[in-house]
Write an enzyme that holds these catalytic residues in place. Structure first.
Site, short mmCIF file in Angstrom:
data_model
loop_
_atom_site.label_atom_id
_atom_site.label_comp_id
_atom_site.label_asym_id
_atom_site.label_seq_id
_atom_site.Cartn_x
_atom_site.Cartn_y
_atom_site.Cartn_z
N HIS A 88 -7.62 5.89 -3.25
CA HIS A 88 -6.43 5.28 -2.65
C HIS A 88 -5.18 5.51 -3.49
CE1 HIS A 88 -7.39 2.32 -5.71
NE2 HIS A 88 -6.13 1.95 -5.65
C1 UD1 Z 1 -2.01 -1.33 -4.23
C2 UD1 Z 1 -1.53 -1.28 -5.67
C3 UD1 Z 1 -2.49 -0.43 -6.50
C4 UD1 Z 1 -3.91 -0.97 -6.36
C5 UD1 Z 1 -4.30 -1.07 -4.89
C6 UD1 Z 1 -5.64 -1.73 -4.75
C7 UD1 Z 1 0.89 -1.33 -6.19
C8 UD1 Z 1 2.04 -0.51 -6.54
N1 UD1 Z 1 -0.21 -0.65 -5.79
O1 UD1 Z 1 -1.99 -0.01 -3.71
O2 UD1 Z 1 -2.12 -0.46 -7.86
O3 UD1 Z 1 -4.79 -0.11 -7.04
O4 UD1 Z 1 -3.32 -1.86 -4.18
O5 UD1 Z 1 -6.26 -1.40 -3.53
O6 UD1 Z 1 0.95 -2.54 -6.26
N2 UD1 Z 1 -2.31 -1.22 4.15
C9 UD1 Z 1 -2.92 -1.74 5.28
N3 UD1 Z 1 -3.45 -2.98 5.19
C10 UD1 Z 1 -3.42 -3.75 4.08
C11 UD1 Z 1 -2.78 -3.21 2.95
C12 UD1 Z 1 -2.23 -1.94 3.00
O7 UD1 Z 1 -2.98 -1.09 6.32
O8 UD1 Z 1 -3.94 -4.87 4.07
C13 UD1 Z 1 -1.75 0.17 4.24
C14 UD1 Z 1 -0.29 0.21 4.65
O9 UD1 Z 1 -0.12 1.34 5.44
C15 UD1 Z 1 0.43 0.41 3.33
C16 UD1 Z 1 -0.56 1.23 2.52
O10 UD1 Z 1 -1.85 0.77 2.94
O11 UD1 Z 1 1.66 1.06 3.47
C17 UD1 Z 1 -0.42 1.05 1.02
O12 UD1 Z 1 -0.51 -0.32 0.68
P1 UD1 Z 1 0.20 -0.92 -0.64
O13 UD1 Z 1 -0.16 -2.34 -0.78
O14 UD1 Z 1 1.62 -0.56 -0.68
O15 UD1 Z 1 -0.44 -0.11 -1.82
P2 UD1 Z 1 -1.95 0.27 -2.15
O16 UD1 Z 1 -2.08 1.74 -1.98
O17 UD1 Z 1 -2.88 -0.61 -1.41
N1 UDP Z 2 -14.24 -2.74 -3.60
C1 UDP Z 2 -14.82 -3.48 -2.58
N2 UDP Z 2 -15.03 -2.88 -1.37
C2 UDP Z 2 -14.70 -1.58 -1.14
C3 UDP Z 2 -14.11 -0.82 -2.18
C4 UDP Z 2 -13.88 -1.44 -3.40
O1 UDP Z 2 -15.13 -4.65 -2.77
O2 UDP Z 2 -14.93 -1.10 -0.02
C5 UDP Z 2 -13.94 -3.40 -4.90
C6 UDP Z 2 -14.51 -2.70 -6.12
O3 UDP Z 2 -15.82 -3.13 -6.40
C7 UDP Z 2 -13.53 -3.09 -7.22
C8 UDP Z 2 -12.22 -3.26 -6.49
O4 UDP Z 2 -12.54 -3.36 -5.10
O5 UDP Z 2 -13.87 -4.33 -7.82
C9 UDP Z 2 -11.33 -2.08 -6.74
O6 UDP Z 2 -10.23 -2.10 -5.91
P1 UDP Z 2 -9.31 -0.84 -5.70
O7 UDP Z 2 -10.08 0.40 -5.95
O8 UDP Z 2 -8.70 -1.02 -4.36
O9 UDP Z 2 -8.15 -1.05 -6.76
P2 UDP Z 2 -7.97 -0.62 -8.31
O10 UDP Z 2 -9.11 -1.14 -9.08
O11 UDP Z 2 -7.87 0.87 -8.36
O12 UDP Z 2 -6.67 -1.23 -8.68
#
Ligand code: UD1
Ligand code: UDP
Length: 457
Positions: free
Chosen positions: A223
């Site tokens: 992601h």
């Molecule tokens: C965010 C965090 C990242 C973290 C990740 C965990 C920041 C800058 N980024 O990234 O560090 O590792 O979360 O997963 O804070 N979206 C949905 N539904 C949701 C949430 C997001 O559809 O519930 C989609 C939207 O299109 C959105 C895109 O995902 O634009 C990105 O979401 P965003 O929360 O901006 O960043 P993440 O990539 O999730």
């Molecule tokens: N995770 C989960 N379900 C999923 C994918 C990830 O519960 O389908 C959990 C995973 O075990 C970990 C956390 O989500 O604890 C990691 O989140 P993510 O990779 O979104 O964010 P990051 O750690 O890179 O910030």
């Protein structure tokens, strides 16, 4: 004590869970603020339900958007709540926009900030997370760092050692606690039956109960912005997956990644591969179960690099750097970037070379023993007693200091050196072992080099 927590995304919920449990157990008042950055049921609510966490007191509902917009809305919302609620301390976790917004707002209101998982550095400023964690560390008063490596990063940036606490990572608390629950709760045959009943036509609803019974599972998650927003990198990864035909690749897909794969016309190609099973993001219990059945993990997630070494599963990281270098030096993690050949060669080696596989599996977990939440609460309670929570303008004329370096001849430890020299030690270097050491009170200094700040009266 009134302890406030700001969180907003899936990993923050998981990694704050043991701290929230501990706050409730000890009878403190919890003020839980959700920024609303993650809002889909499977990215947020299902974790509150499964981990039995209380409903947030406030949800700021920022939703998706650009960094400036998201962070700005968060700051405005958090500020209102903090002014009204006046917590004694605010805790943030990791490196998301919630961490930046929460830490910045709280410290300007003179509310002390505790940064959980502080001190990580990828030294890659193109990552939004690197900016967030560095900015949060400037605003914090208490640094709960997972390893001495992260403690050393902060020390070198000039953070006083007395504010840095090596507590391990709360992800280990979450892993240990919930894998036990998951294994008890899910009998695999029942899981298969349940999922059969729930099946609908969505191609991301493949039967999880059947998938988890497959052999040679590779769990994939992706992601990270620098990967999934880049067509070339995504194409490389999809091509690599198409070559890994000896593996059953299970890919719970993050909403950002799903959107980008469709944008790059790669979603249908990926979905058509027989060895790839696309599913919706899983709840934590199912996901831990999946990890525990996996032969290897392919990921760009921060949390997963930590969980892999905690659960003894080899991990290939789809990145060119990592703020978790301990996992690489321990031998459990290999950085493969988004390079087709690296991914395929390393995965095949793990699958076919028994010695290589068992070396990766036996890498030492650097993230502690699963008691981080408890340790963090112990420290917070102790600091409250010592009245370390007050942020007040000083009445004294300020001391200045000069930074110096010396080799220590005497047989003394860090505390004795500091007393003798009216100094604060930043870092210790042992020439013999060619390593830097974090200056704990009792660390022996004879023969070692010390970087220290001498206080001038
Ligand atoms: C965010 C965090 C990242 C973290 C990740 C965990 C920041 C800058 N980024 O990234 O560090 O590792 O979360 O997963 O804070 N979206 C949905 N539904 C949701 C949430 C997001 O559809 O519930 C989609 C939207 O299109 C959105 C895109 O995902 O634009 C990105 O979401 P965003 O929360 O901006 O960043 P993440 O990539 O999730
Ligand atoms: N995770 C989960 N379900 C999923 C994918 C990830 O519960 O389908 C959990 C995973 O075990 C970990 C956390 O989500 O604890 C990691 O989140 P993510 O990779 O979104 O964010 P990051 O750690 O890179 O910030």
């Amino acid at each position: 004590m009134k302890i406030s927590i700001v969180l907003g995304t899936r990993p923050e919920i998981i990694k704050m869970a043991s701290i929230i449990d501990e706050i409730k157990l000890r009878g403190h008042q919890l003020l839980l603020i959700h920024t609303g950055q993650h809002y889909d049921h499977e990215m947020s609510d299902q974790f509150f339900e499964e981990l039995e966490l209380p409903t947030p007191n406030y949800n700021i509902g920022v939703g998706s958007g650009s960094h400036g917009k998201q962070t700005g809305k968060m700051m405005e919302g958090i500020e209102k709540v903090l002014i009204a609620e006046k917590p004694d301390i605010l805790l943030v976790q990791g490196d998301t926009n919630a961490v930046l917004a929460g830490a910045l707002v709280a410290t300007k209101l003179h509310i002390p900030v505790g940064h959980v998982e502080a001190g990580l550095r990828s030294y890659d400023n193109t990552m939004p997370e690197e900016i967030n964690r560095k900015a949060a560390d400037v605003c914090s008063m208490f640094y709960f760092v997972p390893t001495t490596e992260s403690a050393i990063n902060l020390s070198l940036e000039g953070i006083l050692r007395s504010h840095i606490y090596v507590t391990g990572n709360t992800v280990v608390d979450a892993c240990f606690r919930n894998l036990k629950i998951a294994k008890k709760r899910f009998d695999l045959d029942d899981l298969a039956k349940d999922n059969n009943n729930n099946n609908n036509n969505n191609n991301e609803n493949e039967n999880f109960g059947n998938l988890i019974k497959l052999d040679n599972i590779l769990t994939l998650t992706m992601h990270r912005a620098e990967n999934v927003d880049n067509k070339k990198r995504m194409t490389n990864v999809v091509n690599a997956l198409s070559e890994l035909t000896d593996l059953n690749i299970i890919f719970p897909i993050h909403p950002r990644t799903k959107k980008q794969l469709a944008e790059f016309d790669l979603y249908d190609k990926l979905d058509s591969l027989d060895n790839v099973h696309l599913i919706k993001p899983l709840g934590y219990l199912e996901f831990l179960l999946l990890l525990s059945k996996s032969r290897l993990i392919l990921t760009d997630s921060g949390g997963l690099q930590e969980e892999a070494i905690t659960l003894d599963i080899p991990v290939l990281t789809l990145r060119y750097n990592t703020e978790r270098p301990e996992t690489v030096t321990a031998g459990g993690n290999i950085l493969v970037g988004c390079n087709n050949e690296n991914i395929v060669d390393s995965a095949n080696k793990i699958l076919n070379d028994k010695e290589f596989y068992s070396k990766m599996v036996s890498a030492r977990n650097p993230y502690g023993d699963g008691t981080s939440g408890k340790q963090i609460l112990d420290i917070i309670e102790k600091k409250l007693e010592l009245e370390m929570f007050k942020i007040e303008a000083p009445d004294d004329i300020m001391n200045s200091f000069v930074t110096k370096m010396t080799q220590v001849i005497d047989d003394i430890d860090v505390s004795e050196f500091e007393e003798k020299n009216n100094a604060v030690v930043r870092i210790v270097y042992s020439e013999k072992q060619d390593t830097m050491e974090f200056p704990t009170d009792n660390l022996k200094l004879k023969g070692k080099y010390v970087l220290f700040d001498r206080i001038m009266n």
